[in-house]
Design a protein around this motif. Structure first.
Motif, PDB file in Angstrom:
ATOM      1  N   SER A 196     -25.055  10.890  49.819  1.00  0.00           N
ATOM      2  CA  SER A 196     -26.036  10.924  48.835  1.00  0.00           C
ATOM      3  C   SER A 196     -26.584  12.558  48.811  1.00  0.00           C
ATOM      4  CB  SER A 196     -26.931  10.047  48.964  1.00  0.00           C
ATOM      5  OG  SER A 196     -28.141  10.211  50.097  1.00  0.00           O
ATOM      6  N   ASP A 197     -26.948  13.057  47.768  1.00  0.00           N
ATOM      7  CA  ASP A 197     -27.421  14.367  47.677  1.00  0.00           C
ATOM      8  C   ASP A 197     -28.223  14.642  46.259  1.00  0.00           C
ATOM      9  OD1 ASP A 197     -25.508  16.106  45.760  1.00  0.00           O
ATOM     10  OD2 ASP A 197     -24.104  14.799  46.676  1.00  0.00           O
ATOM     11  N   HIS A 198     -28.727  15.748  46.553  1.00  0.00           N
ATOM     12  CA  HIS A 198     -29.504  16.462  45.364  1.00  0.00           C
ATOM     13  C   HIS A 198     -28.674  17.215  44.637  1.00  0.00           C
ATOM     14  CE1 HIS A 198     -32.225  18.653  42.721  1.00  0.00           C
ATOM     15  NE2 HIS A 198     -33.128  18.001  43.021  1.00  0.00           N
ATOM     16  N   GLU A 199     -28.614  16.834  43.301  1.00  0.00           N
ATOM     17  CA  GLU A 199     -27.379  17.672  42.417  1.00  0.00           C
ATOM     18  C   GLU A 199     -27.757  18.967  41.853  1.00  0.00           C
ATOM     19  OE1 GLU A 199     -24.140  17.740  41.418  1.00  0.00           O
ATOM     20  OE2 GLU A 199     -23.908  16.250  43.270  1.00  0.00           O
ATOM     21  N   ASP A 200     -27.034  19.349  41.060  1.00  0.00           N
ATOM     22  CA  ASP A 200     -27.420  20.734  40.528  1.00  0.00           C
ATOM     23  C   ASP A 200     -28.542  20.834  39.639  1.00  0.00           C
ATOM     24  OD1 ASP A 200     -25.811  23.498  40.448  1.00  0.00           O
ATOM     25  OD2 ASP A 200     -25.991  23.016  38.315  1.00  0.00           O
ATOM     26  N   ALA A 201     -29.009  19.943  39.217  1.00  0.00           N
ATOM     27  CA  ALA A 201     -30.342  19.938  38.242  1.00  0.00           C
ATOM     28  C   ALA A 201     -31.538  19.242  39.017  1.00  0.00           C
ATOM     29  CB  ALA A 201     -30.193  19.144  37.100  1.00  0.00           C
ATOM     30  N   ASN A 202     -32.636  19.953  38.644  1.00  0.00           N
ATOM     31  CA  ASN A 202     -33.989  19.240  39.159  1.00  0.00           C
ATOM     32  C   ASN A 202     -34.045  17.892  38.981  1.00  0.00           C
ATOM     33  OD1 ASN A 202     -34.798  22.346  37.898  1.00  0.00           O
ATOM     34  ND2 ASN A 202     -34.951  21.879  40.209  1.00  0.00           N
ATOM     35  N   GLY A 203     -34.492  16.873  39.808  1.00  0.00           N
ATOM     36  CA  GLY A 203     -34.445  15.594  39.682  1.00  0.00           C
ATOM     37  C   GLY A 203     -33.070  14.946  39.391  1.00  0.00           C
ATOM     38  N   GLN A 204     -32.006  15.483  39.686  1.00  0.00           N
ATOM     39  CA  GLN A 204     -30.635  15.075  39.614  1.00  0.00           C
ATOM     40  C   GLN A 204     -30.014  14.723  41.042  1.00  0.00           C
ATOM     41  OE1 GLN A 204     -27.528  17.408  38.213  1.00  0.00           O
ATOM     42  NE2 GLN A 204     -26.901  15.698  36.956  1.00  0.00           N
ATOM     43  N   LYS A 249     -30.639  22.086  31.775  1.00  0.00           N
ATOM     44  CA  LYS A 249     -30.195  21.691  33.255  1.00  0.00           C
ATOM     45  C   LYS A 249     -28.461  21.032  33.201  1.00  0.00           C
ATOM     46  CE  LYS A 249     -34.811  20.717  34.264  1.00  0.00           C
ATOM     47  NZ  LYS A 249     -35.164  22.090  34.757  1.00  0.00           N
ATOM     48  N   THR A 250     -28.169  21.376  34.105  1.00  0.00           N
ATOM     49  CA  THR A 250     -26.772  20.303  34.323  1.00  0.00           C
ATOM     50  C   THR A 250     -26.677  18.817  33.793  1.00  0.00           C
ATOM     51  OG1 THR A 250     -26.332  21.708  36.073  1.00  0.00           O
ATOM     52  CG2 THR A 250     -24.693  20.213  35.771  1.00  0.00           C
ATOM     53  N   TYR A 323     -22.345  28.445  27.190  1.00  0.00           N
ATOM     54  CA  TYR A 323     -23.604  27.965  27.423  1.00  0.00           C
ATOM     55  C   TYR A 323     -23.676  27.698  29.149  1.00  0.00           C
ATOM     56  CZ  TYR A 323     -24.374  28.386  22.567  1.00  0.00           C
ATOM     57  OH  TYR A 323     -24.524  29.036  21.258  1.00  0.00           O
ATOM     58  N   SER A 324     -24.563  27.812  29.566  1.00  0.00           N
ATOM     59  CA  SER A 324     -24.681  27.315  31.067  1.00  0.00           C
ATOM     60  C   SER A 324     -26.186  26.587  31.390  1.00  0.00           C
ATOM     61  CB  SER A 324     -24.446  28.448  31.952  1.00  0.00           C
ATOM     62  OG  SER A 324     -25.309  29.483  32.042  1.00  0.00           O
ATOM     63  N   SER A 325     -26.389  26.234  32.754  1.00  0.00           N
ATOM     64  CA  SER A 325     -27.615  25.733  32.922  1.00  0.00           C
ATOM     65  C   SER A 325     -28.410  26.930  33.655  1.00  0.00           C
ATOM     66  CB  SER A 325     -27.484  24.519  33.897  1.00  0.00           C
ATOM     67  OG  SER A 325     -26.822  24.850  35.010  1.00  0.00           O
ATOM     68  N   TYR A 329     -24.269  27.342  35.913  1.00  0.00           N
ATOM     69  CA  TYR A 329     -23.010  26.533  35.745  1.00  0.00           C
ATOM     70  C   TYR A 329     -23.152  25.112  34.990  1.00  0.00           C
ATOM     71  CZ  TYR A 329     -20.806  29.566  39.146  1.00  0.00           C
ATOM     72  OH  TYR A 329     -20.759  30.940  39.746  1.00  0.00           O
ATOM     73  N   THR A 330     -22.129  24.614  34.275  1.00  0.00           N
ATOM     74  CA  THR A 330     -22.247  23.194  33.446  1.00  0.00           C
ATOM     75  C   THR A 330     -21.604  22.126  34.476  1.00  0.00           C
ATOM     76  OG1 THR A 330     -20.308  23.618  32.288  1.00  0.00           O
ATOM     77  CG2 THR A 330     -22.264  24.487  31.330  1.00  0.00           C
ATOM     78  N   TRP A 331     -20.507  22.587  35.431  1.00  0.00           N
ATOM     79  CA  TRP A 331     -19.748  21.852  35.941  1.00  0.00           C
ATOM     80  C   TRP A 331     -19.126  20.776  35.303  1.00  0.00           C
ATOM     81  CZ3 TRP A 331     -19.311  23.731  40.534  1.00  0.00           C
ATOM     82  CH2 TRP A 331     -20.237  24.565  41.277  1.00  0.00           C
ATOM     83  N   THR A 332     -18.807  20.996  34.039  1.00  0.00           N
ATOM     84  CA  THR A 332     -18.078  20.266  33.072  1.00  0.00           C
ATOM     85  C   THR A 332     -16.898  20.673  32.450  1.00  0.00           C
ATOM     86  OG1 THR A 332     -20.240  18.972  32.813  1.00  0.00           O
ATOM     87  CG2 THR A 332     -18.451  18.705  31.230  1.00  0.00           C
ATOM     88  N   PRO A 333     -15.641  20.128  32.379  1.00  0.00           N
ATOM     89  CA  PRO A 333     -14.461  20.982  31.785  1.00  0.00           C
ATOM     90  C   PRO A 333     -14.661  20.664  30.105  1.00  0.00           C
ATOM     91  CG  PRO A 333     -13.985  18.730  32.510  1.00  0.00           C
ATOM     92  CD  PRO A 333     -15.439  18.915  33.053  1.00  0.00           C
ATOM     93  N   SER A 334     -14.385  22.020  29.643  1.00  0.00           N
ATOM     94  CA  SER A 334     -14.125  21.729  27.980  1.00  0.00           C
ATOM     95  C   SER A 334     -12.707  21.890  27.606  1.00  0.00           C
ATOM     96  CB  SER A 334     -15.166  22.905  27.461  1.00  0.00           C
ATOM     97  OG  SER A 334     -14.615  24.311  27.675  1.00  0.00           O
ATOM     98  N   PHE A 335     -11.967  22.573  28.363  1.00  0.00           N
ATOM     99  CA  PHE A 335     -10.429  22.600  28.212  1.00  0.00           C
ATOM    100  C   PHE A 335      -9.706  21.620  28.998  1.00  0.00           C
ATOM    101  CE2 PHE A 335     -11.840  26.182  25.560  1.00  0.00           C
ATOM    102  CZ  PHE A 335     -10.601  26.301  24.612  1.00  0.00           C
ATOM    103  N   ALA A 336      -8.591  21.081  28.576  1.00  0.00           N
ATOM    104  CA  ALA A 336      -7.763  20.188  29.484  1.00  0.00           C
ATOM    105  C   ALA A 336      -6.820  21.059  30.304  1.00  0.00           C
ATOM    106  CB  ALA A 336      -7.055  19.283  28.490  1.00  0.00           C
ATOM    107  N   SER A 337      -6.917  20.685  31.611  1.00  0.00           N
ATOM    108  CA  SER A 337      -6.068  21.672  32.705  1.00  0.00           C
ATOM    109  C   SER A 337      -5.949  20.682  33.723  1.00  0.00           C
ATOM    110  CB  SER A 337      -6.686  22.744  32.951  1.00  0.00           C
ATOM    111  OG  SER A 337      -7.965  22.663  33.791  1.00  0.00           O
TER     112      SER A 337
END
Length: 467
Positions: A196-204, A249-250, A323-325, A329-337
């Motif tokens: 378990s871990d703290h993720e990239d955004a506050n409270g995530q 945030k992310t 756009y980023s957080s 980074y957003t850590w989310t893909p927008s293009f398919a690869s």
């Protein structure tokens, strides 16, 4: 659309008696008979344990028209939720209660609008070809508090304030008890939580747990979300799986790690066999590559299922200006690869044993997603779809839109309506959803229509006095 039958399960009396004895030893007084609606939200009835046999044989009765996406009206016969005897488990935080996943029936026939039934149907299609799907989700979520001014991250000691809070000890320290409850209870229910871990955004936060077969993986995600919501209340917080609750945030995903296996032996079919040529340089078999080829071919339609709510598209951001957080980074893909162990990919290959799909929103209905992916992946295998060259060692986020298009990368839908229209045109993915497809499309178009009636504060601020 395919109407492949789902086998009605009958349980040996010995297995039934074993579960009955387990419930007695655990001091279970009540059973929650649970299924999910078209959104993936759990629906339950609480039943005294004395009604165990009735739950298995007949099921708990529901008014199907009272539940989203069940294809029933107020005049319809009861929706009967029959418990899957293999899924009974004690709820550690309410120890006199057990929960069991249900399959849905109407007039003693398997109901095709049930997402769990539909996933079993698609696994049956896979099994006919000697294949099966294994996987596991990585659910991210926020802990928040809400008042008359809106929501904000749960931060009782004001320690979770860093711009890049991922893995931060201070941010995580105040949530240690919550996370330990989640791990302890989850493992008592057989999750096999190992991180378990703290993720990239506050409270995530993110929780990682074991792989399983596709149905169990979907069951587990639904139960995890239910558990998180219950445990968060103990600490004065709301656990939310809203994809993008904060603009700066992310967002939250539910990354899916998966591989195709032999249906009989259970052997993973993704790694290369001895002597096979490494076609794409990733140590993967042609089965794996073609499966990914199918997913990429149908990725725009699949997006409607992996990101099923309007808010989910706040995660999938693209354009010349990305756009980023606050973290960068957003850590989310927008293009398919697809490619190597690279988190800017849509389909990341951490090892030849599996792929990771980084697109699913935390709001995903896991039964629908895996069913849709099976349909697309099988199309790839059967038609030997070539996904093109793997992208290795490149940061796709840093490329311009024109560069990504020159590489043949497909832009994922940028809003729900665009995704739903892609689904509407894709017979393969619709076949994966079966009867649910038309209902899903109808509901999502209605959601979009309702959304478009609302005027946002951003619009007023930007254009009120523009002219």
């Amino acid at each position: 659309m395919s109407s492949n039958p789902v086998t009605i399960t009958s349980y040996p009396s010995g297995q039934r008696e074993q579960v009955r004895e387990m419930l007695k030893e655990q001091g279970i007084e009540f059973i929650l008979a649970q299924f999910v609606d078209i959104h993936g939200a759990p629906k339950v009835k609480q039943v005294p344990v004395d009604c165990f046999d009735s739950l298995v044989d007949d099921g708990a009765g529901f008014a199907g028209a009272a539940v989203w996406g069940m294809g029933l009206g107020p005049e319809s016969h009861d929706l009967m939720a029959r418990t899957d005897i293999d899924t009974y488990v004690q709820l550690p935080w309410i120890p006199n209660v057990a929960i069991a996943n249900c399959d849905l029936y109407v007039k003693n026939e398997i109901w095709p609008y049930c997402p769990r039934n539909n996933l079993k149907r698609m696994l049956g299609v896979m099994a006919e070809k000697g294949l099966t799907l294994n996987g596991g989700f990585e659910p991210e979520h926020f802990l928040v508090v809400q008042d008359e001014n809106g929501i904000k991250p749960w931060d009782p000691l004001n320690l979770d304030t860093l711009a890049k809070p991922c893995y931060d000890f201070k941010g995580m320290a105040q949530s240690i008890d919550y996370l330990q409850d989640i791990i302890r209870y989850g493992n008592q229910m057989g999750f096999g939580i190992y991180q378990s871990d703290h993720e990239d955004a506050n409270g995530q936060y993110e929780i990682n747990f074991d792989w399983s077969d596709a149905v169990k993986a979907a069951d587990r995600l639904v139960l995890f979300r239910l558990m998180s919501g219950q445990i968060a209340q103990k600490y004065g917080a709301i656990a939310t799986f809203l994809a993008k609750p904060f603009e700066d945030k992310t967002g939250s995903g539910a990354h899916l790690h998966f591989h195709v296996a032999d249906a009989q032996s259970g052997k993973n079919l993704f790694p290369l066999k001895d002597g096979q040529a490494d076609w794409k340089g990733l140590g993967l078999s042609k089965t794996a590559i073609h499966y990914i080829g199918g997913l990429l071919k149908h990725c725009r339609a699949i997006t409607a299922v992996s990101s099923p709510q309007i808010n989910c598209y706040r995660r999938i951001q693209s354009g010349e200006f990305v756009y980023s957080s606050n973290s960068g980074y957003t850590w989310t893909p927008s293009f398919a690869s697809y490619g190597d162990n690279n988190r800017t990919q849509l389909y990341r290959c951490p090892s030849p044993n599996r792929f990771e799909d980084r697109s699913p929103s935390a709001m995903v209905n896991p039964y629908l997603l895996m069913a849709a992916q099976i349909a697309a992946g099988l199309d790839g295998i059967e038609n030997e779809i070539d996904p093109g060259e793997a992208i290795c060692g490149k940061n796709i986020w840093n490329l311009s839109v024109s560069q990504r298009r020159e590489m043949g990368l497909t832009l994922l839908p940028q809003n729900l309506m665009e995704a739903v229209e892609a689904l509407e045109e894709d017979e393969v993915v619709k076949n994966g959803l079966g009867t649910i497809a038309d209902e899903f499309i109808r509901l999502k178009k209605a959601e979009w229509g309702e959304f478009m009636q609302h005027v946002t504060p951003w619009e007023i601020k930007r254009t009120l006095t523009m002219l």
